[in-house]
Motif scaffolding. Structure first.
Motif, PDB file in Angstrom:
ATOM      1  N   CYS A   1      10.942   8.478  -1.970  1.00 31.61           N
ATOM      2  CA  CYS A   1       9.955   7.419  -2.207  1.00 31.61           C
ATOM      3  C   CYS A   1      10.629   6.052  -2.136  1.00 31.61           C
ATOM      4  CB  CYS A   1       9.303   7.633  -3.566  1.00 31.61           C
ATOM      5  SG  CYS A   1       8.245   6.280  -4.102  1.00 31.61           S
ATOM      6  N   PRO A   2      10.232   5.176  -1.196  1.00 37.46           N
ATOM      7  CA  PRO A   2      10.890   3.875  -1.038  1.00 37.46           C
ATOM      8  C   PRO A   2      10.362   2.788  -1.966  1.00 37.46           C
ATOM      9  CG  PRO A   2       9.231   4.133   0.651  1.00 37.46           C
ATOM     10  CD  PRO A   2       9.197   5.392  -0.171  1.00 37.46           C
ATOM     11  N   ALA A   3       9.176   3.000  -2.560  1.00 35.94           N
ATOM     12  CA  ALA A   3       8.580   1.979  -3.418  1.00 35.94           C
ATOM     13  C   ALA A   3       7.512   2.624  -4.289  1.00 35.94           C
ATOM     14  CB  ALA A   3       7.965   0.860  -2.586  1.00 35.94           C
ATOM     15  N   PHE A   4       7.291   2.026  -5.455  1.00 32.66           N
ATOM     16  CA  PHE A   4       6.265   2.552  -6.366  1.00 32.66           C
ATOM     17  C   PHE A   4       4.895   2.299  -5.766  1.00 32.66           C
ATOM     18  CE2 PHE A   4       3.358   2.432  -9.972  1.00 32.66           C
ATOM     19  CZ  PHE A   4       3.738   3.562 -10.686  1.00 32.66           C
ATOM     20  N   ASP A   5       4.193   3.384  -5.468  1.00 32.84           N
ATOM     21  CA  ASP A   5       2.856   3.327  -4.879  1.00 32.84           C
ATOM     22  C   ASP A   5       1.911   4.038  -5.845  1.00 32.84           C
ATOM     23  OD1 ASP A   5       0.731   2.992  -3.214  1.00 32.84           O
ATOM     24  OD2 ASP A   5       1.373   4.445  -1.703  1.00 32.84           O
ATOM     25  N   SER A   6       1.213   3.279  -6.647  1.00 38.66           N
ATOM     26  CA  SER A   6       0.436   3.848  -7.753  1.00 38.66           C
ATOM     27  C   SER A   6      -0.589   4.871  -7.287  1.00 38.66           C
ATOM     28  CB  SER A   6      -0.269   2.722  -8.527  1.00 38.66           C
ATOM     29  OG  SER A   6      -1.138   1.993  -7.668  1.00 38.66           O
ATOM     30  N   ASN A   7      -0.713   5.945  -8.050  1.00 36.36           N
ATOM     31  CA  ASN A   7      -1.718   6.971  -7.760  1.00 36.36           C
ATOM     32  C   ASN A   7      -2.936   6.807  -8.658  1.00 36.36           C
ATOM     33  OD1 ASN A   7      -0.905   7.866 -10.272  1.00 36.36           O
ATOM     34  ND2 ASN A   7      -0.728  10.016  -9.675  1.00 36.36           N
ATOM     35  N   PHE A   8      -3.136   5.602  -9.196  1.00 38.11           N
ATOM     36  CA  PHE A   8      -4.239   5.316 -10.101  1.00 38.11           C
ATOM     37  C   PHE A   8      -4.865   3.981  -9.731  1.00 38.11           C
ATOM     38  CE2 PHE A   8      -0.278   3.788 -11.886  1.00 38.11           C
ATOM     39  CZ  PHE A   8      -0.557   2.471 -12.201  1.00 38.11           C
ATOM     40  N   LEU A   9      -6.060   3.745 -10.253  1.00 38.36           N
ATOM     41  CA  LEU A   9      -6.766   2.494 -10.031  1.00 38.36           C
ATOM     42  C   LEU A   9      -7.050   1.814 -11.363  1.00 38.36           C
ATOM     43  CD1 LEU A   9      -9.408   3.617  -7.350  1.00 38.36           C
ATOM     44  CD2 LEU A   9      -7.267   2.394  -6.951  1.00 38.36           C
TER      45      LEU A   9
ATOM     46  N   ASN B   1      11.838  -3.061  -4.650  1.00 34.23           N
ATOM     47  CA  ASN B   1      10.543  -2.435  -4.358  1.00 34.23           C
ATOM     48  C   ASN B   1      10.217  -1.288  -5.303  1.00 34.23           C
ATOM     49  OD1 ASN B   1       9.990  -4.139  -2.160  1.00 34.23           O
ATOM     50  ND2 ASN B   1      11.142  -2.827  -0.750  1.00 34.23           N
ATOM     51  N   HIS B   2      11.059  -1.094  -6.301  1.00 31.38           N
ATOM     52  CA  HIS B   2      10.854  -0.020  -7.285  1.00 31.38           C
ATOM     53  C   HIS B   2      10.933   1.365  -6.622  1.00 31.38           C
ATOM     54  CE1 HIS B   2       9.694  -3.253  -9.928  1.00 31.38           C
ATOM     55  NE2 HIS B   2       8.598  -3.520  -9.236  1.00 31.38           N
ATOM     56  N   ASN B   3      11.993   1.590  -5.868  1.00 33.62           N
ATOM     57  CA  ASN B   3      12.169   2.911  -5.259  1.00 33.62           C
ATOM     58  C   ASN B   3      12.459   3.955  -6.319  1.00 33.62           C
ATOM     59  OD1 ASN B   3      14.774   1.389  -5.412  1.00 33.62           O
ATOM     60  ND2 ASN B   3      15.598   3.403  -4.842  1.00 33.62           N
ATOM     61  N   CYS B   4      12.161   5.205  -5.998  1.00 34.59           N
ATOM     62  CA  CYS B   4      12.303   6.291  -6.967  1.00 34.59           C
ATOM     63  C   CYS B   4      13.773   6.635  -7.192  1.00 34.59           C
ATOM     64  CB  CYS B   4      11.540   7.521  -6.480  1.00 34.59           C
ATOM     65  SG  CYS B   4      11.439   8.836  -7.704  1.00 34.59           S
ATOM     66  N   LYS B   5      14.119   6.918  -8.449  1.00 33.62           N
ATOM     67  CA  LYS B   5      15.504   7.256  -8.812  1.00 33.62           C
ATOM     68  C   LYS B   5      15.749   8.759  -8.865  1.00 33.62           C
ATOM     69  CE  LYS B   5      15.273   5.006 -12.715  1.00 33.62           C
ATOM     70  NZ  LYS B   5      15.666   4.400 -14.018  1.00 33.62           N
ATOM     71  N   ILE B   6      14.708   9.562  -8.759  1.00 37.84           N
ATOM     72  CA  ILE B   6      14.864  11.011  -8.865  1.00 37.84           C
ATOM     73  C   ILE B   6      15.584  11.551  -7.644  1.00 37.84           C
ATOM     74  CG2 ILE B   6      13.646  13.209  -9.082  1.00 37.84           C
ATOM     75  CD1 ILE B   6      13.550  11.418 -11.560  1.00 37.84           C
ATOM     76  N   SER B   7      16.595  12.352  -7.880  1.00 37.14           N
ATOM     77  CA  SER B   7      17.392  12.923  -6.793  1.00 37.14           C
ATOM     78  C   SER B   7      16.514  13.767  -5.870  1.00 37.14           C
ATOM     79  CB  SER B   7      18.513  13.792  -7.378  1.00 37.14           C
ATOM     80  OG  SER B   7      19.257  14.410  -6.361  1.00 37.14           O
ATOM     81  N   GLY B   8      16.652  13.506  -4.590  1.00 35.55           N
ATOM     82  CA  GLY B   8      15.896  14.258  -3.593  1.00 35.55           C
ATOM     83  C   GLY B   8      14.555  13.651  -3.248  1.00 35.55           C
ATOM     84  N   CYS B   9      14.118  12.638  -3.987  1.00 37.58           N
ATOM     85  CA  CYS B   9      12.842  11.992  -3.692  1.00 37.58           C
ATOM     86  C   CYS B   9      13.089  10.806  -2.764  1.00 37.58           C
ATOM     87  CB  CYS B   9      12.159  11.512  -4.974  1.00 37.58           C
ATOM     88  SG  CYS B   9      10.512  10.798  -4.691  1.00 37.58           S
TER      89      CYS B   9
END
Length: 313
Positions: A218-226, A208-216
C-alpha cells in the motif's frame, strides 16, 4: 360372531372421534360422539378455532421479554424516525452521540480557537474537533503542541507526527452505528482503516502515509470509509485551526452558531442538556452570564446549503 361384530362397531365409532385440542374448551359437536346427545346421534368434539382478532392480539415471547408497542414515525424523515425508535431516550441518546462535539464547541467559545474537520470547499465543519479527538498518528489533540501555527506537532516521545490531522475514532463518525450492537464489541479498539485492511496506526504518519506492515504494498492511506456528515473520504478532508475573526471573514459559523444543530433549537437543546425542551444551557451561553462570551451571528445563519454533490473516490 357377536363378539367380533361388537368390537368392530366399537372400533368404527372410535375412528369417528376427533380429540379435543389440549387447553381449548369447546361446546361444538360433530358426528361421531354421543356426548350431550340424548337422541343417540353420533357426534364428536372439534378443536376451538380462535377468531382473527384473538390471533392478532396474541404474541409468543420468551419469559421475561419486554415488548413495547410499535408507534409509527410522524414523518418519513430521519429525526421523526429516530424519535419513534428511541422515544423517551431520544434526548439522552442525542447528547451521548454529540458529547465530543459539544465539548469541542464550548472549548471554542471559551478560547476563541476553532478546530474543524471539513472539506476545503465547504462552509461548515463535518466534525468539531476537541482536545480528546484523535490524530492520524494515534495520539489525542491534547498530546499535541497547541500554538498559533496551523502545524500542530505531536509532543509524544518518538512520534514523528509534525502536524495534527483528525481521524475518526468512533464508528458513528463514519456512519457505522450498528457496530455497537454487536456482542463483545469494544469501541476503544475500533480504528479507521485503509483499503489495504490495515488501520491508520499501521501507516506512516509522514508523507503519503504508506503502510508499515511487512508485505503490504500500500503506497498511501486510502480510506475504506466515508464521512457520516458529507459522504466523502478522509483524504478529501482537512483539519483547520482558525480564530473567530478568520471564520467571520470566511463566512463560517462562529460563536453560538458553532454549536451543534444551532439552527434546530430542539436538537440543539438535546445536545446541550439531553432534553429538547430545556434551553437553560443555551440561555446561559447566549446571555453572557457564564463562561462563554464569544458570541457570533444568530443561529439562523448557521450551516449554509452544501455545495453540489460530487461522486466519492
Amino acid at each position: 360372531m357377536s363378539t367380533g361384530q361388537g368390537s368392530g362397531k366399537h372400533k368404527a365409532k372410535k375412528d369417528h372421534f376427533i380429540p379435543q385440542a389440549a387447553g381449548n374448551q369447546s361446546n361444538q359437536m360433530a358426528p361421531g360422539s354421543r356426548a350431550g346427545n340424548p337422541s343417540g346421534t353420533s357426534q364428536a368434539l372439534v378443536p376451538h378455532q380462535p377468531s382473527q382478532a384473538q390471533q392478532e392480539q396474541t404474541m409468543l415471547v420468551p419469559k421475561g421479554y419486554t415488548v413495547k408497542p410499535i408507534v409509527p414515525a410522524e414523518k418519513a424523515e430521519l429525526i421523526s424516525v429516530a424519535k419513534a425508535m428511541h422515544r423517551e431516550e431520544f434526548g439522552s441518546r442525542v447528547k451521548e452521540l454529540f458529547d465530543p462535539e459539544r465539548e469541542a464547541a464550548l472549548d471554542a467559545l471559551q478560547t476563541g480557537i476553532y478546530i474543524g474537520y471539513r472539506c476545503p470547499e465547504y462552509k461548515w465543519d463535518c466534525i468539531r474537533v476537541g482536545v480528546k479527538s484523535k490524530c492520524f498518528c494515534g495520539h489525542l489533540l491534547a498530546e499535541h503542541e497547541l500554538c498559533s501555527s496551523v502545524r500542530v506537532p505531536c509532543v509524544v516521545m518518538d512520534c514523528q507526527c509534525k502536524a495534527y490531522a483528525f481521524i475518526p475514532a468512533r464508528p458513528e463518525d463514519v456512519g457505522e452505528f450498528w457496530l455497537r450492537k454487536r456482542r463483545n464489541f469494544d469501541p476503544s479498539a475500533w480504528r479507521a482503516k485503509c483499503r489495504c485492511k490495515h488501520n491508520h496506526e499501521e501507516h506512516n504518519v509522514v508523507g503519503n502515509h504508506n503502510c508499515k506492515i511487512s508485505g503490504c504494498s500500500c503506497p498511501a492511506f486510502d480510506s475504506n470509509f466515508l464521512c457520516a456528515a458529507c459522504d466523502k473520504h478522509w483524504e478529501q478532508h482537512q483539519t483547520f485551526f482558525e480564530t473567530e475573526t478568520q471564520r467571520k471573514e470566511a463566512g463560517l459559523p462562529y460563536g453560538e452558531a458553532y454549536l451543534p444543530f444551532a439552527e434546530m433549537p430542539n436538537l440543539r437543546n438535546a445536545v446541550l442538556s439531553g432534553n429538547e425542551a430545556d434551553d437553560s444551557a443555551y440561555q446561559a451561553i447566549t446571555s453572557g452570564t457564564g463562561s462563554y462570551s464569544h458570541l457570533g451571528p444568530s443561529s439562523s445563519s448557521a450551516r449554509p446549503a452544501l455545495p453540489p454533490a460530487t461522486k466519492p473516490r
